[in-house]
Design a protein around this motif. Sequence first.
Motif, PDB file in Angstrom:
ATOM      1  N   TRP A  24      33.485  43.495  39.184  1.00  0.00           N
ATOM      2  CA  TRP A  24      34.881  43.604  39.663  1.00  0.00           C
ATOM      3  C   TRP A  24      34.952  43.554  41.198  1.00  0.00           C
ATOM      4  O   TRP A  24      35.801  42.852  41.763  1.00  0.00           O
ATOM      5  CB  TRP A  24      35.476  44.903  39.135  1.00  0.00           C
ATOM      6  CG  TRP A  24      36.782  45.264  39.776  1.00  0.00           C
ATOM      7  CD1 TRP A  24      37.009  46.234  40.682  1.00  0.00           C
ATOM      8  CD2 TRP A  24      38.031  44.615  39.565  1.00  0.00           C
ATOM      9  NE1 TRP A  24      38.304  46.256  41.047  1.00  0.00           N
ATOM     10  CE2 TRP A  24      38.982  45.250  40.372  1.00  0.00           C
ATOM     11  CE3 TRP A  24      38.455  43.565  38.749  1.00  0.00           C
ATOM     12  CZ2 TRP A  24      40.308  44.875  40.418  1.00  0.00           C
ATOM     13  CZ3 TRP A  24      39.777  43.196  38.777  1.00  0.00           C
ATOM     14  CH2 TRP A  24      40.695  43.840  39.610  1.00  0.00           C
ATOM     15  N   GLN A  25      34.052  44.310  41.837  1.00  0.00           N
ATOM     16  CA  GLN A  25      34.049  44.293  43.299  1.00  0.00           C
ATOM     17  C   GLN A  25      33.708  42.904  43.844  1.00  0.00           C
ATOM     18  O   GLN A  25      34.309  42.429  44.819  1.00  0.00           O
ATOM     19  CB  GLN A  25      33.034  45.323  43.835  1.00  0.00           C
ATOM     20  CG  GLN A  25      33.432  46.769  43.577  1.00  0.00           C
ATOM     21  CD  GLN A  25      34.677  47.148  44.358  1.00  0.00           C
ATOM     22  OE1 GLN A  25      34.957  46.591  45.414  1.00  0.00           O
ATOM     23  NE2 GLN A  25      35.448  48.108  43.822  1.00  0.00           N
ATOM     24  N   ALA A  26      32.737  42.218  43.194  1.00  0.00           N
ATOM     25  CA  ALA A  26      32.376  40.865  43.644  1.00  0.00           C
ATOM     26  C   ALA A  26      33.551  39.904  43.479  1.00  0.00           C
ATOM     27  O   ALA A  26      33.848  39.091  44.358  1.00  0.00           O
ATOM     28  CB  ALA A  26      31.152  40.368  42.865  1.00  0.00           C
ATOM     29  N   ALA A  27      34.210  40.033  42.289  1.00  0.00           N
ATOM     30  CA  ALA A  27      35.371  39.153  42.060  1.00  0.00           C
ATOM     31  C   ALA A  27      36.474  39.437  43.063  1.00  0.00           C
ATOM     32  O   ALA A  27      37.125  38.509  43.584  1.00  0.00           O
ATOM     33  CB  ALA A  27      35.879  39.331  40.626  1.00  0.00           C
ATOM     34  N   MET A  28      36.712  40.726  43.340  1.00  0.00           N
ATOM     35  CA  MET A  28      37.747  41.081  44.307  1.00  0.00           C
ATOM     36  C   MET A  28      37.397  40.556  45.702  1.00  0.00           C
ATOM     37  O   MET A  28      38.256  40.034  46.431  1.00  0.00           O
ATOM     38  CB  MET A  28      37.918  42.605  44.354  1.00  0.00           C
ATOM     39  CG  MET A  28      38.610  43.185  43.123  1.00  0.00           C
ATOM     40  SD  MET A  28      40.306  42.617  42.981  1.00  0.00           S
ATOM     41  CE  MET A  28      41.015  43.371  44.412  1.00  0.00           C
ATOM     42  N   GLN A  29      36.094  40.670  46.058  1.00  0.00           N
ATOM     43  CA  GLN A  29      35.678  40.159  47.363  1.00  0.00           C
ATOM     44  C   GLN A  29      35.857  38.653  47.456  1.00  0.00           C
ATOM     45  O   GLN A  29      36.333  38.126  48.475  1.00  0.00           O
ATOM     46  CB  GLN A  29      34.200  40.536  47.636  1.00  0.00           C
ATOM     47  CG  GLN A  29      33.962  42.014  47.858  1.00  0.00           C
ATOM     48  CD  GLN A  29      34.635  42.504  49.137  1.00  0.00           C
ATOM     49  OE1 GLN A  29      34.788  41.747  50.080  1.00  0.00           O
ATOM     50  NE2 GLN A  29      35.027  43.779  49.139  1.00  0.00           N
ATOM     51  N   LEU A  30      35.489  37.937  46.374  1.00  0.00           N
ATOM     52  CA  LEU A  30      35.670  36.479  46.372  1.00  0.00           C
ATOM     53  C   LEU A  30      37.143  36.104  46.473  1.00  0.00           C
ATOM     54  O   LEU A  30      37.528  35.192  47.212  1.00  0.00           O
ATOM     55  CB  LEU A  30      35.058  35.873  45.098  1.00  0.00           C
ATOM     56  CG  LEU A  30      33.527  35.854  45.033  1.00  0.00           C
ATOM     57  CD1 LEU A  30      33.069  35.355  43.675  1.00  0.00           C
ATOM     58  CD2 LEU A  30      32.950  34.973  46.138  1.00  0.00           C
ATOM     59  N   ALA A  31      37.973  36.821  45.686  1.00  0.00           N
ATOM     60  CA  ALA A  31      39.407  36.519  45.718  1.00  0.00           C
ATOM     61  C   ALA A  31      39.995  36.810  47.086  1.00  0.00           C
ATOM     62  O   ALA A  31      40.777  36.007  47.628  1.00  0.00           O
ATOM     63  CB  ALA A  31      40.123  37.341  44.636  1.00  0.00           C
ATOM     64  N   LYS A  32      39.602  37.946  47.670  1.00  0.00           N
ATOM     65  CA  LYS A  32      40.131  38.286  48.991  1.00  0.00           C
ATOM     66  C   LYS A  32      39.628  37.304  50.044  1.00  0.00           C
ATOM     67  O   LYS A  32      40.378  36.902  50.951  1.00  0.00           O
ATOM     68  CB  LYS A  32      39.722  39.707  49.363  1.00  0.00           C
ATOM     69  CG  LYS A  32      40.434  40.768  48.527  1.00  0.00           C
ATOM     70  CD  LYS A  32      39.910  42.150  48.851  1.00  0.00           C
ATOM     71  CE  LYS A  32      40.592  43.204  47.982  1.00  0.00           C
ATOM     72  NZ  LYS A  32      40.068  44.565  48.243  1.00  0.00           N
ATOM     73  N   HIS A  33      38.328  36.916  49.916  1.00  0.00           N
ATOM     74  CA  HIS A  33      37.790  35.954  50.890  1.00  0.00           C
ATOM     75  C   HIS A  33      38.529  34.610  50.790  1.00  0.00           C
ATOM     76  O   HIS A  33      38.875  34.001  51.814  1.00  0.00           O
ATOM     77  CB  HIS A  33      36.303  35.775  50.634  1.00  0.00           C
ATOM     78  CG  HIS A  33      35.646  34.848  51.614  1.00  0.00           C
ATOM     79  ND1 HIS A  33      35.508  35.160  52.945  1.00  0.00           N
ATOM     80  CD2 HIS A  33      35.105  33.604  51.437  1.00  0.00           C
ATOM     81  CE1 HIS A  33      34.913  34.158  53.562  1.00  0.00           C
ATOM     82  NE2 HIS A  33      34.660  33.193  52.665  1.00  0.00           N
ATOM     83  N   ALA A  34      38.769  34.187  49.526  1.00  0.00           N
ATOM     84  CA  ALA A  34      39.488  32.916  49.352  1.00  0.00           C
ATOM     85  C   ALA A  34      40.906  33.011  49.888  1.00  0.00           C
ATOM     86  O   ALA A  34      41.416  32.086  50.544  1.00  0.00           O
ATOM     87  CB  ALA A  34      39.512  32.533  47.865  1.00  0.00           C
ATOM     88  N   ALA A  35      41.557  34.167  49.613  1.00  0.00           N
ATOM     89  CA  ALA A  35      42.924  34.337  50.120  1.00  0.00           C
ATOM     90  C   ALA A  35      42.949  34.376  51.644  1.00  0.00           C
ATOM     91  O   ALA A  35      43.837  33.794  52.280  1.00  0.00           O
ATOM     92  CB  ALA A  35      43.529  35.616  49.537  1.00  0.00           C
ATOM     93  N   GLN A  36      41.930  35.059  52.227  1.00  0.00           N
ATOM     94  CA  GLN A  36      41.885  35.107  53.686  1.00  0.00           C
ATOM     95  C   GLN A  36      41.629  33.731  54.292  1.00  0.00           C
ATOM     96  O   GLN A  36      42.243  33.348  55.291  1.00  0.00           O
ATOM     97  CB  GLN A  36      40.798  36.087  54.138  1.00  0.00           C
ATOM     98  CG  GLN A  36      41.145  37.547  53.877  1.00  0.00           C
ATOM     99  CD  GLN A  36      40.015  38.486  54.245  1.00  0.00           C
ATOM    100  OE1 GLN A  36      38.934  38.039  54.643  1.00  0.00           O
ATOM    101  NE2 GLN A  36      40.261  39.790  54.116  1.00  0.00           N
ATOM    102  N   GLU A  37      40.724  32.964  53.664  1.00  0.00           N
ATOM    103  CA  GLU A  37      40.482  31.604  54.167  1.00  0.00           C
ATOM    104  C   GLU A  37      41.740  30.746  54.065  1.00  0.00           C
ATOM    105  O   GLU A  37      42.090  30.007  55.000  1.00  0.00           O
ATOM    106  CB  GLU A  37      39.344  30.952  53.378  1.00  0.00           C
ATOM    107  CG  GLU A  37      37.966  31.512  53.719  1.00  0.00           C
ATOM    108  CD  GLU A  37      36.872  30.767  52.974  1.00  0.00           C
ATOM    109  OE1 GLU A  37      37.226  29.939  52.110  1.00  0.00           O
ATOM    110  OE2 GLU A  37      35.687  31.017  53.267  1.00  0.00           O
ATOM    111  N   GLU A  38      42.404  30.858  52.893  1.00  0.00           N
ATOM    112  CA  GLU A  38      43.638  30.082  52.732  1.00  0.00           C
ATOM    113  C   GLU A  38      44.697  30.524  53.739  1.00  0.00           C
ATOM    114  O   GLU A  38      45.415  29.698  54.317  1.00  0.00           O
ATOM    115  CB  GLU A  38      44.163  30.265  51.304  1.00  0.00           C
ATOM    116  CG  GLU A  38      45.384  29.404  50.980  1.00  0.00           C
ATOM    117  CD  GLU A  38      45.809  29.575  49.530  1.00  0.00           C
ATOM    118  OE1 GLU A  38      46.785  28.923  49.139  1.00  0.00           O
ATOM    119  OE2 GLU A  38      45.162  30.368  48.813  1.00  0.00           O
TER     120      GLU A  38
END
Length: 324
Positions: free
Chosen positions: A85-99
């Motif tokens: 869950w933490q990895a998925a959240m980090q990936l989602a947040k990283h993708a959102a931040q990049e976008e």
Amino acid sequence: MHSKIFRGIQQEDVQVAADALIAEGLRPTIERVRQKIGRGSPNTVSPMLDNWFAGLSKRLGVANASDEQRLQPPEPVQAAAAMLWQAAMQLAKHAAQEEFLQENQKLDMRRAELQNHEAELISRQEAFNARQIALDETLQLARDQLTAMTSRLEEAGILQARRDREIEELRQQLKSREDERDAELQRRNDDATRHADERLRLEARATANEHRWLTELDRERLEVKRVVSAHIELESRAQATQTQLKTAQAALLDRLNQAERSLKDEHHAHELAKMHILELQSSLDVCRLAYAEIIKSQASQEPKNSRRKPLKQLMRGVTVRRKL
């Protein structure tokens, strides 16, 4: 100046903010809790909000300890799920931040382009205003010159009419003198016929008179020739002046037409520039709306429901957001 020291976000701060949102009839989310507290990063608020959701059933008195123990998976599974869950959240947040950063960069580039276009349009507007002022001054100068030329042409016409009257008067005077001369000659002939006896006695006197009259006649003829020559010269000058005035008037009219055409072209270019500004402003509004939709979609994500989804479905959502 006194420096202020802010302490970090605590679990109690998140719990108080979430309880306040529940009291207001709103669902606690990471963004709402951060806005309620006034500080804190999503990475810090997210696990604390998860803890608040985990203890919410106990606080409400709707959870059974035996049921919870029976439904809870083994601790290794819970730890693995929490890591995923933490990895998925980090990936989602990283993708959102990049976008989010990409969209900010696009908006900054677009804003800089609009500012450049606006500066260019302002400079073109200033150049157009200066050119319009110069054209107006040239047009006014041409009109003044045309008025002056028209005045001079009228004065030349008046002068020519005056010269014609003077020439006519001189012709009348010449005709009168010629008539007087003819009358005098006729009288002389009559006197000579009637006074044939006195011809010899008056021959010397007649010869002198004739010589005087011939001298006066030659003088009058020379005066007439001078007047006629002056009249011819005045007519030539008047014709040359009239030709020059017509040429200057045609040139001024040509310059006036060119100035009007140039002014129309500048007005047309100005209208095209205004239309281009409106199109750029519309594109900027579309970009702002898209940016607002992205922020709204990021703020409306619900961690509780997303935690219950399988990991593959969560990663599929992250991939879809990254493609968007």
